[in-house]
Design a protein around this motif. Sequence first.
Motif, PDB file in Angstrom:
ATOM      1  N   LYS A  38       0.840  -1.278   0.026  1.00  0.00           N
ATOM      2  CA  LYS A  38      -0.029  -0.047   0.164  1.00  0.00           C
ATOM      3  C   LYS A  38       1.112   1.056   0.027  1.00  0.00           C
ATOM      4  O   LYS A  38       1.901   1.180   0.367  1.00  0.00           O
ATOM      5  N   ASN A  61     -15.048  -2.879  -6.854  1.00  0.00           N
ATOM      6  CA  ASN A  61     -14.743  -2.348  -5.472  1.00  0.00           C
ATOM      7  C   ASN A  61     -13.303  -1.438  -5.487  1.00  0.00           C
ATOM      8  O   ASN A  61     -12.317  -1.870  -6.157  1.00  0.00           O
ATOM      9  N   ARG A  93      -9.964  -0.334  -3.650  1.00  0.00           N
ATOM     10  CA  ARG A  93      -9.294  -1.040  -2.510  1.00  0.00           C
ATOM     11  C   ARG A  93      -7.631  -0.069  -2.471  1.00  0.00           C
ATOM     12  O   ARG A  93      -7.312   0.508  -3.528  1.00  0.00           O
ATOM     13  N   GLN A  94      -7.146  -0.086  -1.542  1.00  0.00           N
ATOM     14  CA  GLN A  94      -6.002   0.618  -1.174  1.00  0.00           C
ATOM     15  C   GLN A  94      -4.933  -0.214  -0.805  1.00  0.00           C
ATOM     16  O   GLN A  94      -3.676   0.201  -1.067  1.00  0.00           O
ATOM     17  N   ASP A 149      -5.275 -11.387  -4.955  1.00  0.00           N
ATOM     18  CA  ASP A 149      -6.118 -10.556  -5.621  1.00  0.00           C
ATOM     19  C   ASP A 149      -6.046 -10.713  -7.277  1.00  0.00           C
ATOM     20  O   ASP A 149      -7.186 -10.711  -7.824  1.00  0.00           O
TER      21      ASP A 149
END
Length: 841
Positions: free
Chosen positions: A595, A611, A613-614, A665
């Motif tokens: 991140k 969605n 996402r960070q 992911d």
Amino acid sequence: MLINNPKYHYLYLFLLFSGIVCAQNTASGKIVDAKTNKEVTGVDIFINDSNQPLLTTTNGDFSVQSDSIIYKLKFLRKSYALESVDITPENANNIFVKLSKEKVESIQEVVIHNEKTKYKNKKENPAYAIMQEVWKRKRNNGLNKFDTYTYKEYEKIQFDANNLDSAFMKRKIFNKLDFIFDYADSTASGKMALPVFLNEAVYENYGENKPGKKTKRLLIAQKTSGFQDNQIVTLTAKNLYRDINIYDNTLNYFDIGFPSPVGTDGFSTYDYNLVDTLSVRGENAYKIRYQPKRTDILAFQGYLYIDTDTYAVIGATLKSTQKMNVNFVNGISTELEYDNPDENTFLPKKFVTEVEITPFSKKKTSKSIIAKRSVDYSDYVFNKPLAASVFTRREEEYDNKFVDKDEAYWTKARPDSLSKSEQGVYDMLDKLQQVPKFNRIVKLYETLGSGYYNVTKGIDLGPIFSVYGVNEVEGDRIRLGARSYFTMNDPWRIQFYTAYGFKDQQFKYGVEAKYMFNRVNRFMIGAGTRRDIMQLGVQLTTDDGIMSRSFASSTVFARGDNASLSSLNQTNVFAAIEPWKNFQVRIDGTMQSIKSANPDGFSLMYYRNGNLRQTLNDSHVTISLIARPGAKFSQTGVDRHEHGTLAPTIVLKYTRGLEGLFNADFNYNKLQFLFYKPVLIGSWGKTLINFEAGKNFNTVPLALQNVIPGNQSYSLVGNTFAQLNYYEFVADTYTTLHLEHHFNGKILSYIPLIKKLKLREIAFIRSAYGTLSDASKNINVEGFKYSAPSDHIYYEYGFGIENIGFGNLRIFRVDFNWRGNYLNRPDISTFGIKAGFQVGF
């Protein structure tokens, strides 16, 4: 890929020896002709191993005196063979020397004079006709013509501290160490030379040319004076030398190209003069003196000995000029002897190379280290069948005790017995091992050479050069680390570090352990984890090693605000093996979360299944094939030191992302290739070639993309683009090419006044091309900011000046960089200056 390079070690050698000889003695006698018994006059007399005569006789009687023990006298006169006499107390004042005419048993160094015959053109020069015949009948190493071959190789490397005087020996640093000067010898200049290091090695060499090409160099004995546990010193010694072939156009010294006097383009660099015809080891030979046309270039002067019937090189002397522009080196001299079994081939017989090294000054009187390496080749056997097992790497070859031999073995293995001073090295170093002050000096040298400080048995602190850094997120950053270390051949290693940022007030850490099961194929496994702030996108072909240095900690001064740092939590396991020498297969399994470390200034946010996402979760497996053909390594543990060579690095990597594994992911496939090679371009210097290419076959967010490496710091960073900002170019598919040529002062040596500064010029060009799909842009929240160099090949160019400094300490480099295109972008720099230290010859 990060490669362990020991290029700094020779510099630190002086910290060990720079703080580091006297008895009266005389010798006298008579010199006569061996056949007529008549007195011979005009004889040069050399003491011990000096290359300068102490006395030239005016009659048949002689008497010499030295401030130290005389253990050998050498007698040389034109048309006579060199005669050498060992001196003992019994014969010192009653020496009877017989000189033999027309027979030279070995080629000795000869003082070269500047006078030379002038010719209207080279075709009038008789030496030119001789050299034409040499080129016409250029010979190849005879080892390549036989189906199989074996031979023995005896290598001796000795270091002497040179130009010591009485004032130097009285310094406080030698308190309780003054006994070492009992082992010193006088030189022709009246100063002292102290032997400080001796390494002997015996190798058996095996080769097969048919049906397949195989070679094996087996170390069967090694003896080192007092440094068995300090391989950095031994490595430093061996790393000074390269194997050379006098018939090549370019000779490699310190990975710097010197034009060969036997090369086909030799007349463009050297003037040649035929000075004599004489007998060398029973063969009639032309003696040709050669000198460089310009003394301020990297070239040699000396003599060539050419067989009058076959035009084969049977011997040569090579000596550097006084104005040689090589860091830390005051002079080089080499003596070569060859056997010529037939009209097409040669076989090495004996090579002797001396290198005079000084850390600061090039004055002849400066304290220096004389590093001498002699290699004797013998016991050649050809076309004898060799079993396949001969070329198989065996476990016992890597055992610490494998090369232990007793003194009886060495007495038989040496071609010549050790001189008195050489024998004394072993005794002296054994005594020094018992002196705490000496051990502290050695420890300082080891610390600077390895970057680690040993606090107790098995524990080192470091690396000391990574303690401090600064960046936008952490502010001032302190990093402390340690590793396990028992011997240089440890089969396992544990390393860890912790870091603290005073601005973000966060602790970071990393730990890694690895174990090697087999020294032959280097099968090892390892695992590690880290949590740290990192500057991603500064290297394309990265490794997954946990202990690789964070670039974020190394930028102290930079242009612009660098907010593009990432917070990384990473765990890695790996297994590696070398099924063939210098070819490694490595498999990594990595789980990581990435991140932004500065969300306000740098976004890594992306869309997944609609969605936002960070934090990116990633799990992937990487298979790496790493080839280093021709590379040479010391040590057999999990960590190795690499000898300096021109070996290429070739890497092929495949990475597979595994969606769902540990909440990863993305599924993705990535293929990458790297090729790096230094190439000598004759007397014009050395070119460094670095080519990389890669492709992401799937859509991935910015944290997993290929970033063309930028460099916003003011320091030199290899294989980055000096005028690119971090993350300025991002690509699914990319190719980059870096070409950097070091001229070694070839051009600047023509400019008056400037040439006195000994500066060296560099020219470079860097280019990158890539593409980035719309899908790869759209997956990122700020994808509109990113693009690839797809409209044109991005390039930048420039020149640099290296070798900046004084005396022999010239380790500073400055680069001037220009951006070639993409000039309409905001916040770019079209011109920049980078500077840094570059330790090398």
